[in-house]
Design an enzyme around this catalytic site. Sequence first.
Site, PDB file in Angstrom:
ATOM      1  N   GLU A 472       0.725  -1.169   0.007  1.00 53.95           N
ATOM      2  CA  GLU A 472      -0.133   0.185  -0.100  1.00 53.95           C
ATOM      3  C   GLU A 472       0.882   1.265  -0.129  1.00 53.95           C
ATOM      4  OE1 GLU A 472      -2.150   0.162   3.594  1.00 53.95           O
ATOM      5  OE2 GLU A 472      -2.816   2.116   3.273  1.00 53.95           O
ATOM      6  N   ASP A 545      -0.812  -1.721   5.572  1.00 60.02           N
ATOM      7  CA  ASP A 545      -0.700  -1.255   6.995  1.00 60.02           C
ATOM      8  C   ASP A 545      -1.721  -1.886   7.903  1.00 60.02           C
ATOM      9  OD1 ASP A 545       0.973   0.454   6.016  1.00 60.02           O
ATOM     10  OD2 ASP A 545      -0.477   2.404   6.246  1.00 60.02           O
ATOM     11  N   ASP A 547      -3.750  -1.160   9.802  1.00 61.17           N
ATOM     12  CA  ASP A 547      -4.941  -0.137  10.556  1.00 61.17           C
ATOM     13  C   ASP A 547      -6.101  -0.473   9.510  1.00 61.17           C
ATOM     14  OD1 ASP A 547      -4.334   0.830   7.977  1.00 61.17           O
ATOM     15  OD2 ASP A 547      -3.143   2.800   8.982  1.00 61.17           O
ATOM     16  N   ASP A 549      -7.796   1.303   7.347  1.00 60.06           N
ATOM     17  CA  ASP A 549      -7.638   1.755   5.844  1.00 60.06           C
ATOM     18  C   ASP A 549      -6.581   0.635   5.166  1.00 60.06           C
ATOM     19  OD1 ASP A 549      -8.698   4.035   5.529  1.00 60.06           O
ATOM     20  OD2 ASP A 549      -6.804   5.296   5.546  1.00 60.06           O
TER      21      ASP A 549
END
Length: 688
Positions: A472, A545, A547, A549
Amino acid sequence: MAHSNDLFGGPSSARPGGDKSVARPAAPAEKKTARVSGTPGEAGYTAASIEVLADIDAVRRRPGMYIGGTDEAALHHLFAEVLDNSMDEAVAGHATWIEVSVEEDNWLVVTDNGRGMPVDPHPQFPEKSGLEVIMTKLHAGGKFDSGAYQTSGGLHGVGASVVNFLSERIEVEVARGQTLYRQIYERGLPVTRLETVGKAPNRRGTRVRFRPDPQIFGANATWKPARLFRMTRSKAYMFGGVEIRWRCAAALVAGTNTPVEAVLHFPGGLKDYLAGEVEGKNGVVDQAFTGRVEKQGGHGTVEWAVTWLSDDDGFVHSYCNTIPTPDGGTHEAGLRVALLRALKDHAERIGQAKRAANVTTEDVLAGCAALISVFIREPEFQGQNKGRLMTAEASRIVDSTIRDALDHWLADSPSQASRLLDWVIERSEERLRRRAEKDVARKVGARRLRLPGKLADCSSNSAQDTELFIVEGDSAGGSAKQARDRATQAILPLRGKILNVASATRDKLAGNQQLGDLVLALGCGVGAHYKPAELRYGKIIIMTDADVDGAHIASLLITFFYRQTPKLIEEGHLYLAVPPLYKLTQGTKSVYARDNEHRDYLLKTVLTGRGKVEINRFKGLGEMMAAQLKETTMDPHKRTLLKVVIKDEDRAATSESVESLMGNKPELRFAFIQERAKFAGGEATLDI
Ligand code: 1YM
């Protein structure tokens, strides 16, 4: 380069002292104009003598044009020129022996028992003897003249003048008509008249004794006995009808294996030569294919010796009028055609035409050790150093002569013939195999060219042990590129959210750059065009990541694979990387936690009661140091991967869920798929 003939200065330009010019050798000054026969005294030169001086000047100025340079090879070329004149006399049937004698002080002597150079006045220049014309007339088209053909190659006399011009001193003796004659030259010019030495009732032939000019070749240039001996022996092989007697001052060959004396006589000619060249090597056939066919008057004579080596590279050495033609030419072309055609014809005769259909000249020549020698009148040479025979007729003569002979040879020994044919067919099959392999390699290369620019590909081409990390963002991509193993790990950075495959239109899908790049990188096509064998990597690893997102992007990617290449998932190629979210440091000890729950667990279990714990939350993969990323997420020996699987019995449910979860709840979607993946795979351990 020493240049000594002051042509335009004329006789009066002689400088006192240091002038070592050829036109004025160490002889009394008042005699200097008498050096060129026919010079009418101090008043001036005749046209002929001016021409000689101009020729001497040209050759000494640019020896490279005539003998290819001034190095050791060029020096030995002088010997070849003299020996060739004797060989011509032998090949023409006038001489039966030649003697080569290497003396101390860099003298070299070549003698033959031929007719002896002509000594009568030359018809064109009556004031000169034939011998002097031979020794001083530069023949048209220097051997190394670029462009022009050497029209007189292999004819008598070419080169004698060049050798003369580049020799410090040369003594020519001719025994002819029961009389012995002698004339001496220095740097091209006669320093004596053609003298009658006396009666020579038992002698006939020519003797040339010469010493190369150190002004041209350098003070340290000396004859190399081993090289002279090799050249001499090769000439003897070239013509079985001549005996060459070799002699060398003992001091020059002490401690070497070059003989002091030897008689080189090979009645077997090229057959003997080939036997020596392939001695100790394994042959495909027991007996070499050899022969000599003489045409009327020697013109068009072809001699050859050919065999095939099973474990060694082959070679083709060709000669014209005993002179090597290292660049091949028409005679070699004729040989190649003859070998191929005769073998193919034979294959047809014994019902093997189909097997031999793909055989080419290349296959026939693989391992083929061949010597071919032709004798033709007025050969034409071309190319660098005139090393290629151009006479078209040679090709036809060699082809027909050798094809005929090989037809008979093959027919006469069927067992050798089939051994040879099998061997050649094997070569052709091997060549086709190699070509097929090369085609595959080229295709791989071409496919590489079509790869997306953003992809940092791995160097290995094998799908089995390579991995593609879909990362990403460009900054995470940068870290991943540093952390990867270049040989096996490829990185494809994708920027931002990718298209939701489940809700996008076909057109939108097709025009999407991110997915387009991904499809190119995968190499295997999508949808109905999916070809599992073309998949370029063994593991496709989604690395986002840790997280929300990141989870969203991962879920979008998994959806893409699920919809477009479900087989890729079923075959176990799709994985999720598990990067850490936290780094927990206590003193010198650090551990990584993948999420809040894991963090709390580690705090409670691993890091209790031993002082302050520093908690670092990674904002994204891009923030991690390459070494950290490698250790926690990418290194195959330390990382954890989650394998994405579609549980067999859940097929319908999975499909339904993916459909229904494509709304606006990405977290839910990711959690769902990840959960399923975990259940089904059962192999993931999150042991950081
Ligand atoms: C050691 C070198 O040059 N031998 C030699 C040269 C000639 C002849 C014989 C010869 C040839 C012919 C007639 C002929 C040369 N002749 C010419 C030229 N040995 C060495 N031996 N008579 C003698 O070819 O008709 C040049 S060299 F110009 F006369 F043809």
